[in-house]
Each structure stands twice: as C-alpha cells, then as structure tokens.
Design an enzyme around this catalytic site. Structure first.
Site, mmCIF file in Angstrom:
data_model
loop_
_atom_site.group_PDB
_atom_site.id
_atom_site.type_symbol
_atom_site.label_atom_id
_atom_site.label_comp_id
_atom_site.label_asym_id
_atom_site.label_seq_id
_atom_site.Cartn_x
_atom_site.Cartn_y
_atom_site.Cartn_z
ATOM 1 N N LYS A 1 51.967 83.344 57.445
ATOM 2 C CA LYS A 1 51.969 82.506 56.225
ATOM 3 C C LYS A 1 50.549 82.198 55.751
ATOM 4 O O LYS A 1 50.221 82.391 54.582
ATOM 5 C CB LYS A 1 52.703 81.167 56.482
ATOM 6 C CG LYS A 1 54.140 81.309 56.953
ATOM 7 C CD LYS A 1 54.810 79.964 57.139
ATOM 8 C CE LYS A 1 54.203 79.091 58.226
ATOM 9 N NZ LYS A 1 54.281 79.649 59.585
ATOM 10 N N THR B 1 47.696 83.585 56.575
ATOM 11 C CA THR B 1 46.940 84.803 56.248
ATOM 12 C C THR B 1 47.324 85.291 54.857
ATOM 13 O O THR B 1 46.455 85.650 54.045
ATOM 14 C CB THR B 1 47.234 85.903 57.301
ATOM 15 O OG1 THR B 1 47.029 85.349 58.606
ATOM 16 C CG2 THR B 1 46.351 87.114 57.105
ATOM 17 N N ASP C 1 49.458 73.221 58.626
ATOM 18 C CA ASP C 1 48.476 72.825 59.642
ATOM 19 C C ASP C 1 47.390 71.931 59.038
ATOM 20 O O ASP C 1 47.017 70.910 59.618
ATOM 21 C CB ASP C 1 47.794 74.087 60.208
ATOM 22 C CG ASP C 1 48.276 74.416 61.614
ATOM 23 O OD1 ASP C 1 48.663 73.501 62.334
ATOM 24 O OD2 ASP C 1 48.256 75.609 61.984
ATOM 25 N N ILE D 1 56.033 76.072 57.761
ATOM 26 C CA ILE D 1 57.238 76.600 58.414
ATOM 27 C C ILE D 1 58.453 76.194 57.593
ATOM 28 O O ILE D 1 59.336 76.971 57.325
ATOM 29 C CB ILE D 1 57.361 76.072 59.865
ATOM 30 C CG1 ILE D 1 56.198 76.586 60.722
ATOM 31 C CG2 ILE D 1 58.685 76.549 60.470
ATOM 32 C CD1 ILE D 1 56.202 76.064 62.156
ATOM 33 N N SER D 2 58.517 74.945 57.192
ATOM 34 C CA SER D 2 59.637 74.398 56.395
ATOM 35 C C SER D 2 60.967 74.976 56.863
ATOM 36 O O SER D 2 61.603 75.744 56.135
ATOM 37 C CB SER D 2 59.406 74.619 54.896
ATOM 38 O OG SER D 2 58.928 75.906 54.593
#
Ligand code: PPS
Ligand code: ADP
Length: 275
Positions: A112, A114, A136, A179-180
């Site tokens: 994600k 990247t 993050d 992430i969700s």
C-alpha cells in the site's frame, strides 16, 4: 444564487482567479463537505434546510433579529455551517484537477505505502497535487490515541475518511493507504463523498506473499504470539466486493510503477486530471 457584486457585499475586492464560479451559491453547493444545507443567501433571505436526522431546526431570535437555523451533529449542539463564495470548483480551476480520494486497502505488507508513494511521484511529475494519508504515519499524530481493536480501527478509518474528504474538497488528490480491514468502515468513507470521488483500490496480495515479505518483522512477532490481533493472523480482513481497481494479481501490473500507471489511467479516463 449570489447576486452580482456579492464579493463587495462581503467587503472583499479580490480578483477572481480564472474567474470565480458563476454558479456560486450559498444555498446550492453541490459538492460541499457540509451535512447541513445552507441557510442565508446574499440578499439576506433564509432558506430552511434540514439536519442530517431530517428535522428542521428552530430559528432563534437574538435581540429581536432572527438567526439562521442551528444544528446538532453528533454531540455538537447549536452549530451552524458557514459557506464561502470560493467553492470547490474554483479550487479545481486553480489546480487544474479535481479532488478525489484514492483509498488503498490491503494486508500489511501488500504494498500500500509503496504504491501510494509511486502514485504520488507519478502525479507530481504531471503537475498534479496529491497528499498521502498513510495509516502508519497518521497513527504517529492525529490517531496516536487509537489501538488496533475493532472499534479503534473503525475510528481510525472514520477520522482518516473525514480528513480525506477535506483534502478532496480542497481539490487535492488524496491517497489514503490503510489496512482498513472492515468493509463497513470503508463504505462509510465512500458515502462521505460525491459519487465517483472515492476510488477503492484493493491490493490483492495473498497472506503468504505478505508474510514472506514481512519487512518490519511484524508477522513473525504475530506468529510468535508477541503481537495480538494482527490482521490476517488472528484478526479479520474483509476484501472489497465491488472496488474500482484491483491490483496485484496477474494482468493488473505487478511492479509499483505499473500499478500506479493503472490508477493514473483510471483518473485520466474519469477526468480527474483536469479541472
Ligand atoms: N495488530 C496490528 N494489525 C495490523 N497492523 C498493525 C498491528 N499492529 C501494528 N500494526 C502496524 O500498523 C499499520 C497499520 O495501520 P492502519 O492504520 O493502516 O491499520 S487499520 O486500518 O486501522 O487496521 C501496519 O502498517 P502496514 O504494514 O503499512 O499496513 C503495521 O505496521
Ligand atoms: N509491487 C510490489 N512487488 C514486490 N514487492 C513489493 C511491491 N510493493 C511493495 N513491495 C515490498 O513489499 C514490502 C511491503 O510494502 P509496503 O508498501 O510497506 O506495504 P504496506 O504498506 O501494505 O505494509 C516492502 O518491502 C516493499 O518493498
């Protein structure tokens, strides 16, 4: 509609960048971030509008003068939305792009961050303004009070969804990479935005591949029982059912640059890379 000379009514005498929207209206702002429709037009007439719960608020009288309707939203009582004649469409013209939210969801290690970075770089080179809201990173500040239990993850997504909505309203292409894990939380963010402005991107990368990458050693810790409630190990991940773009499987591009190109192509097709 705002009458001619509305800006001088406001005491402003600013030149309109590329011409402020002729359709500026304090009562019909189609892409407003507000939940309560506006109330007072430039000639002073009032348009009653409803709260999100459908009720019409009372007009209060202060010193004999009728005030606009006040609202209650959540625990915020007696609040009132303020409009500004500089609207979304004006910011879009300024930036020559349309704001939207690219919502990147997937397991830890699926790529994600990247992808978000590659996409940001690609759009930057095209002269387009983006901003990344990475899970993050946001947890280092705004959401530092939140853990990884389900209700905190939901609050994490809700806050980022609201912030992303503001960025989109500012005319910026907002890349939210989190992430969700819960569909309902992602769908709630989608529902905050006008149709089409929420582009859900699924990093369709298997747990096996993510675990083999394990760049932060978190899967190893989770397998060893040192991190509890780790997504994919002992916490759920619900893949999207109807996302706009799915990446990672054969044919959809495998390198971060190829993936970013898919998204840029989508944005170009949908007209987001021009005003
Ligand atoms: N229990 C648990 N589960 C999943 N992930 C964890 C956990 N604890 C810490 N981390 C680290 O937090 C990053 C994910 O944060 P998010 O805000 O994206 O998560 S969530 O959307 O609220 O589920 C995630 O970053 P990414 O690897 O970039 O996804 C991890 O580094
Ligand atoms: N498309 C890709 N192909 C191969 N490896 C990748 C790809 N995208 C990212 N990676 C690598 O996978 C690891 C996790 O990527 P990252 O972007 O941090 O994932 P996430 O943000 O989903 O946790 C990193 O080591 C990164 O270099």
């Amino acid at each position: 509609m705002i009458a001619a000379g509305a800006k001088s009514l406001l005491g402003l005498s600013i030149a309109s960048p590329k011409g402020l929207s002729d359709s500026n209206s304090l009562s019909s702002h189609s892409r407003s971030v507000g939940v309560v429709r506006s109330c007072v037009s430039m000639d002073g007439s009032q348009t009653l509008s409803h709260n999100t719960n459908g009720s019409f608020p009372e007009l209060k009288s202060i010193n004999g003068k009728k005030q606009g309707p006040l609202s209650t939203v959540g625990n915020s009582t007696n609040i009132k939305w303020h409009e500004c004649p500089v609207e979304t469409v004006d910011r879009q013209r300024l930036l020559d792009q349309k704001g939207c939210v690219i919502w990147v969801t997937g397991l830890s290690g699926s790529g994600k961050s990247t992808l978000a970075c590659a996409l940001n770089q690609m759009l930057y080179k095209k002269g387009k303004l983006c901003y990344i809201l990475d899970g993050d990173n946001v947890r280092h500040g705004l959401n530092r009070d939140l853990s990884f239990k389900a209700e905190d993850r939901a609050e994490n997504i809700r806050r980022v969804g609201e912030v992303a909505k503001l960025f989109a309203d500012a005319g910026i292409i907002c890349i939210a990479s989190l992430i969700s894990p819960y569909r309902t939380d992602r769908d709630a963010c989608r529902n905050l935005l006008p149709e089409g402005d929420f582009v859900e991107v699924f990093m369709d990368v298997s747990l096996e591949v993510c675990e083999a990458r394990d760049p932060k050693g978190l899967y190893k810790l989770a397998r060893a029982g040192k991190i509890k409630g780790f997504t994919g190990i002992d916490d759920p991940y619900e893949p999207p059912l109807n996302c706009e773009i799915s990446l990672g499987r054969e044919g959809s591009g495998t390198s971060p640059i190829e993936m970013a190109e898919v998204i840029v192509g989508y944005l170009e097709n949908k007209g987001y890379l021009q005003a």
